[in-house]
Write an enzyme that holds these catalytic residues in place. Sequence first.
Site, short mmCIF file in Angstrom:
data_model
loop_
_atom_site.label_atom_id
_atom_site.label_comp_id
_atom_site.label_asym_id
_atom_site.label_seq_id
_atom_site.Cartn_x
_atom_site.Cartn_y
_atom_site.Cartn_z
N LYS A 14 -34.86 28.55 -50.96
CA LYS A 14 -34.23 29.42 -49.95
C LYS A 14 -35.20 30.48 -49.44
O LYS A 14 -35.28 30.71 -48.24
CB LYS A 14 -32.98 30.09 -50.53
CG LYS A 14 -31.90 29.10 -50.98
CD LYS A 14 -30.61 29.81 -51.38
CE LYS A 14 -30.74 30.64 -52.65
NZ LYS A 14 -30.91 29.85 -53.89
N ARG A 89 -22.26 34.38 -53.01
CA ARG A 89 -22.35 33.53 -54.19
C ARG A 89 -20.99 33.33 -54.85
O ARG A 89 -20.91 32.64 -55.88
CB ARG A 89 -23.27 34.19 -55.21
CG ARG A 89 -24.67 33.63 -55.27
CD ARG A 89 -25.46 34.48 -56.25
NE ARG A 89 -26.56 33.79 -56.86
CZ ARG A 89 -27.81 33.89 -56.43
NH1 ARG A 89 -28.12 34.59 -55.37
NH2 ARG A 89 -28.76 33.26 -57.09
N ARG A 128 -42.47 28.35 -61.08
CA ARG A 128 -42.37 29.67 -60.48
C ARG A 128 -42.51 30.76 -61.55
O ARG A 128 -43.08 31.82 -61.30
CB ARG A 128 -41.02 29.80 -59.76
CG ARG A 128 -40.89 31.08 -58.95
CD ARG A 128 -39.70 31.03 -58.01
NE ARG A 128 -38.45 31.33 -58.69
CZ ARG A 128 -37.26 31.28 -58.12
NH1 ARG A 128 -37.13 30.91 -56.87
NH2 ARG A 128 -36.16 31.56 -58.79
N ARG A 134 -41.31 36.37 -62.88
CA ARG A 134 -39.89 36.76 -62.94
C ARG A 134 -39.34 36.42 -64.31
O ARG A 134 -39.35 35.27 -64.71
CB ARG A 134 -39.12 36.00 -61.86
CG ARG A 134 -38.90 36.83 -60.61
CD ARG A 134 -38.21 36.04 -59.55
NE ARG A 134 -36.85 35.63 -59.95
CZ ARG A 134 -36.00 35.08 -59.11
NH1 ARG A 134 -36.34 34.87 -57.85
NH2 ARG A 134 -34.79 34.73 -59.52
N ARG A 146 -27.93 30.23 -65.31
CA ARG A 146 -27.84 30.41 -63.85
C ARG A 146 -27.35 29.14 -63.18
O ARG A 146 -26.59 29.18 -62.21
CB ARG A 146 -29.21 30.82 -63.29
CG ARG A 146 -29.44 32.31 -63.44
CD ARG A 146 -30.89 32.66 -63.44
NE ARG A 146 -31.58 32.31 -62.22
CZ ARG A 146 -32.89 32.10 -62.15
NH1 ARG A 146 -33.63 32.15 -63.25
NH2 ARG A 146 -33.45 31.82 -61.01
P1 ADP Z 1 -32.22 32.41 -57.63
O1 ADP Z 1 -31.55 31.87 -56.41
O2 ADP Z 1 -33.55 31.83 -57.88
O3 ADP Z 1 -31.35 32.43 -58.83
P2 ADP Z 1 -32.08 35.14 -56.60
O4 ADP Z 1 -33.32 35.91 -56.38
O5 ADP Z 1 -31.27 34.77 -55.42
O6 ADP Z 1 -32.57 33.91 -57.42
O7 ADP Z 1 -31.12 35.94 -57.61
C1 ADP Z 1 -31.55 36.42 -58.86
C2 ADP Z 1 -30.36 37.01 -59.62
O8 ADP Z 1 -29.83 38.14 -58.90
C3 ADP Z 1 -29.17 36.08 -59.82
O9 ADP Z 1 -29.32 35.24 -60.95
C4 ADP Z 1 -28.02 37.10 -59.98
O10 ADP Z 1 -28.01 37.65 -61.28
C5 ADP Z 1 -28.41 38.23 -59.03
N1 ADP Z 1 -27.79 38.00 -57.69
C6 ADP Z 1 -28.45 37.67 -56.54
N2 ADP Z 1 -27.59 37.54 -55.51
C7 ADP Z 1 -26.35 37.78 -56.01
C8 ADP Z 1 -25.03 37.78 -55.48
N3 ADP Z 1 -24.80 37.48 -54.18
N4 ADP Z 1 -23.99 38.09 -56.30
C9 ADP Z 1 -24.19 38.39 -57.57
N5 ADP Z 1 -25.41 38.40 -58.16
C10 ADP Z 1 -26.47 38.10 -57.41
#
Ligand code: ADP
Length: 191
Positions: A14, A89, A128, A134, A146
């Site tokens: 993404k 999400r 990654r 990270r 996740r």
């Molecule tokens: P990825 O898609 O690789 O899991 P992101 O960078 O989008 O990584 O998100 C990292 C973390 O941030 C998620 O695992 C979650 O804990 C938190 N997070 C991100 N976006 C949201 C959201 N819309 N609602 C709740 N938690 C979120």
Amino acid sequence: MLNIVLFGPPGAGKGTQSQRLIEKYDLVHLSTGDIFRANIGGNTELGKLAKSYIDKGQLVPDEVTINMLGSEVKKHPDAKGFIFDGFPRTKAQAGALDELMSEIGSSITAMIALDVPEEELKQRLKKRAEDSGRSDDADPKVIANRIEVYKNETAPVKSYYQEQNKFYSIDGLGAISEITDRMFDTVEQIK
Ligand code: ADP
């Protein structure tokens, strides 16, 4: 306005594809993950709270995430459109996003999902973790959590957009530029 929700499991690409979309269509990129990480880096109250969830592979609570996203959208009153990356999400977040868009006199144009098989996702996240540092990519247990959260809470968001005839899926396997071309084709169809 062109408002796109980019959808897909962790590691689907993404972030990479968002970058290309914002350049081509002059959009504002809002990645909730990036915003949380910036707050963690700055050691803000929001960052401390978010970190306690992110480190376990859990979602940050809806109320916190929705308020944060709302204030980010309102920082860009002249935007031509937004790419929402990592948001919504949950179904509650999807409903809140529709309300927010209607407050600014707009709406979500489409959700575009990047379709990538689970085995490939695990490989990408492992790689990654080596490059990005990270912490939530480094621990296989956190990654597994996740992916579980994605299946249980986030995958149902797809039907929210399907019911509105706003859901598009593209093949997320192949060269980055091939995937970008598929994205652009889809955007040209819908805009
Ligand atoms: P990825 O898609 O690789 O899991 P992101 O960078 O989008 O990584 O998100 C990292 C973390 O941030 C998620 O695992 C979650 O804990 C938190 N997070 C991100 N976006 C949201 C959201 N819309 N609602 C709740 N938690 C979120």
